[in-house]
Design an enzyme around this catalytic site. Sequence first.
Site, PDB file in Angstrom:
ATOM      1  N   ARG A 177     -40.250  28.339  31.599  1.00 51.57           N
ATOM      2  CA  ARG A 177     -39.548  27.447  32.505  1.00 51.57           C
ATOM      3  C   ARG A 177     -38.054  27.511  32.208  1.00 51.57           C
ATOM      4  O   ARG A 177     -37.621  27.230  31.091  1.00 51.57           O
ATOM      5  CB  ARG A 177     -40.049  26.010  32.331  1.00 51.57           C
ATOM      6  CG  ARG A 177     -39.324  25.023  33.232  1.00 51.57           C
ATOM      7  CD  ARG A 177     -39.562  23.575  32.840  1.00 51.57           C
ATOM      8  NE  ARG A 177     -38.669  22.724  33.633  1.00 51.57           N
ATOM      9  CZ  ARG A 177     -38.229  21.533  33.272  1.00 51.57           C
ATOM     10  NH1 ARG A 177     -38.598  21.013  32.110  1.00 51.57           N
ATOM     11  NH2 ARG A 177     -37.415  20.840  34.048  1.00 51.57           N
ATOM     12  N   HIS A 182     -31.040  21.203  37.057  1.00 48.12           N
ATOM     13  CA  HIS A 182     -31.191  20.567  35.750  1.00 48.12           C
ATOM     14  C   HIS A 182     -29.812  20.107  35.271  1.00 48.12           C
ATOM     15  O   HIS A 182     -29.237  20.676  34.340  1.00 48.12           O
ATOM     16  CB  HIS A 182     -31.833  21.541  34.755  1.00 48.12           C
ATOM     17  CG  HIS A 182     -32.333  20.906  33.496  1.00 48.12           C
ATOM     18  ND1 HIS A 182     -33.590  21.147  32.984  1.00 48.12           N
ATOM     19  CD2 HIS A 182     -31.749  20.042  32.636  1.00 48.12           C
ATOM     20  CE1 HIS A 182     -33.757  20.465  31.865  1.00 48.12           C
ATOM     21  NE2 HIS A 182     -32.638  19.789  31.625  1.00 48.12           N
ATOM     22  N   GLU A 240     -35.616  15.244  35.720  1.00 45.46           N
ATOM     23  CA  GLU A 240     -35.306  13.954  35.114  1.00 45.46           C
ATOM     24  C   GLU A 240     -34.319  13.097  35.907  1.00 45.46           C
ATOM     25  O   GLU A 240     -33.181  12.876  35.486  1.00 45.46           O
ATOM     26  CB  GLU A 240     -34.816  14.125  33.676  1.00 45.46           C
ATOM     27  CG  GLU A 240     -35.895  14.580  32.728  1.00 45.46           C
ATOM     28  CD  GLU A 240     -35.486  14.465  31.260  1.00 45.46           C
ATOM     29  OE1 GLU A 240     -34.345  14.049  30.983  1.00 45.46           O
ATOM     30  OE2 GLU A 240     -36.319  14.793  30.408  1.00 45.46           O
ATOM     31  N   ASN A 286     -42.061  15.095  31.518  1.00 43.60           N
ATOM     32  CA  ASN A 286     -41.322  15.242  30.267  1.00 43.60           C
ATOM     33  C   ASN A 286     -41.569  14.011  29.414  1.00 43.60           C
ATOM     34  O   ASN A 286     -41.452  12.877  29.904  1.00 43.60           O
ATOM     35  CB  ASN A 286     -39.816  15.359  30.515  1.00 43.60           C
ATOM     36  CG  ASN A 286     -39.427  16.653  31.195  1.00 43.60           C
ATOM     37  OD1 ASN A 286     -40.247  17.528  31.425  1.00 43.60           O
ATOM     38  ND2 ASN A 286     -38.144  16.780  31.527  1.00 43.60           N
ATOM     39  N   TYR A 300     -41.058  12.469  25.209  1.00 40.75           N
ATOM     40  CA  TYR A 300     -40.672  12.627  23.812  1.00 40.75           C
ATOM     41  C   TYR A 300     -41.004  11.398  22.976  1.00 40.75           C
ATOM     42  O   TYR A 300     -41.398  11.520  21.825  1.00 40.75           O
ATOM     43  CB  TYR A 300     -39.158  12.883  23.702  1.00 40.75           C
ATOM     44  CG  TYR A 300     -38.728  14.191  24.322  1.00 40.75           C
ATOM     45  CD1 TYR A 300     -38.735  15.366  23.580  1.00 40.75           C
ATOM     46  CD2 TYR A 300     -38.319  14.255  25.651  1.00 40.75           C
ATOM     47  CE1 TYR A 300     -38.342  16.573  24.144  1.00 40.75           C
ATOM     48  CE2 TYR A 300     -37.932  15.456  26.223  1.00 40.75           C
ATOM     49  CZ  TYR A 300     -37.950  16.612  25.476  1.00 40.75           C
ATOM     50  OH  TYR A 300     -37.576  17.802  26.034  1.00 40.75           O
ATOM     51  N   GLU A 341     -41.889  19.244  29.434  1.00 41.05           N
ATOM     52  CA  GLU A 341     -41.108  19.198  28.194  1.00 41.05           C
ATOM     53  C   GLU A 341     -41.807  18.294  27.189  1.00 41.05           C
ATOM     54  O   GLU A 341     -42.263  17.200  27.542  1.00 41.05           O
ATOM     55  CB  GLU A 341     -39.685  18.641  28.415  1.00 41.05           C
ATOM     56  CG  GLU A 341     -38.738  19.539  29.154  1.00 41.05           C
ATOM     57  CD  GLU A 341     -37.341  18.944  29.282  1.00 41.05           C
ATOM     58  OE1 GLU A 341     -36.958  18.123  28.400  1.00 41.05           O
ATOM     59  OE2 GLU A 341     -36.644  19.264  30.250  1.00 41.05           O
TER      60      GLU A 341
END
Length: 497
Positions: free
Chosen positions: A95, A140, A185, A325, A327, A396
């Site tokens: 990606r 992005h 995002e 995504n 985290y 991600e």
Amino acid sequence: MVSLFHIVFCASLCVVYGIDLTFPPGFKFGAATSSYQIEGGWNASDKSENIWDVFTHTMSDKIVDNSNGDIACDSYNQWQRDIEMASELGLHFYRFSLSWSRILPSGFPDRISEDGVKYYNNLINGLLAKGIEPVITIFHWDLPQSLQDLGGWTNPMIADWFADYSKVVFSLFGDRVKTWITINEATSICDVSYGLGILAPGVRSLEYGNYICAKNILVAHAKAFRVYDREFRAKFNGKVGITNHFLWMEPETEADEELAELARELAVGLYSHAIFSKEGGWPPVLEEKLAEYSKRQGYTRSRLPAFTKEEIELVRGSADFLGFNHYTSRTVRELNDRKSALWPLSGSPSLGIRLSVRPEWKQAAVKWFFVYPEGIRRQLLWLKKRYGDIPILITENGYCTEKLEIVDKDRIDYYYNYLEQILLSIKEDGVNVVGYTAWTLMDNFEWVSGYKVKFGLYQVDFTSPSRTRTPRASAKYYARIIKNHSLDVNKYEYDEL
């Protein structure tokens, strides 16, 4: 050689959870990067400035080490090495994102850069020659400065500008690229760039600019999706989705569950409900709360801009999959001091939401990042319950350190623990997760953290003219997972790729 401890540990895990550690047939593994973070070549050929060029050159004090992405990993020149790395890992897909200002120097389709197109054609064709699928993110974060000068994501005209740009790249690369992500995002773009002013272009418009941005991004995404539907789907048979950053919101106590649900709507629903819900539009509870708050402040209309009926229909259903995504996570409780902790949402104080973390969650190398593996499973299940059995591509997930280290045990542990939770999500919760993407292929320019933090499977020597890339232990671990299609591999075997 696999250790006895490893065998016993994996066997006990299977007993506890009642699952094996293999991934479903057809499940794909990849790694990700983005254009500004790796390419360099900021003024190569006819490329124009983007907002990160301007932001880092004029406000370098906003970056912790005063650095920029002028050269970064030099992938504009080192793209062949990037392909080698993807091949060494055995990736099913890679990606990467396109630089809008590299392809369309004016920001508009009046002129297409031959050199910019050549760069991406070389990368796409080189990946395909190695049997690696290119997965492209159209935008992005690196908006052409020429468009920012016109208001950027707060100008409603940007929906048409983005649709025009998307049409160009679909026509250029759509014969070979079958998976497209329109925008990466919206949460970061709107809340952090146009709300809190932390990321480029650094516009601080708390609880106003971020909501205008949110609507314009959703409409822009939908227009690009409809362009693909009308003009390219029958010919190229690809898929188009959108990616957001999903921050799991955990109630601090059982009494905080209702407030945590409101926080989830602010963090997730604001950018998902219009696309993936049956009725479309904004999440009703969020629309109601923000209208009430705006009225109390003396505004004649809600800070959250309304969708027209036509816009609701345009946006509703405008995705073949959801890019995910993830985290970290937060805890939620009532805000008493009118100060929000551990920013991620510029609208949280107005809704009485205080965000924090549990003391036992380990902190990574940046202040916003705390490790809570269960959060990814809980967020995936929330999406399934909210929007049904939508295909989810994890676009991600990764871990950062400040150390220059090849044997990166903390990163390996992070990948193991989060992939374990994803397996449970698939096998126990029935969530339709179709693939996983490690962030990131290599160390890069990590936005306002500059080069201070490292997310890479490959370490990059930023003092070397060739930006030498060296595989970390985590790269070799990830390669073993991909090769075996299973999490049941030795975590700490440091053999060569």
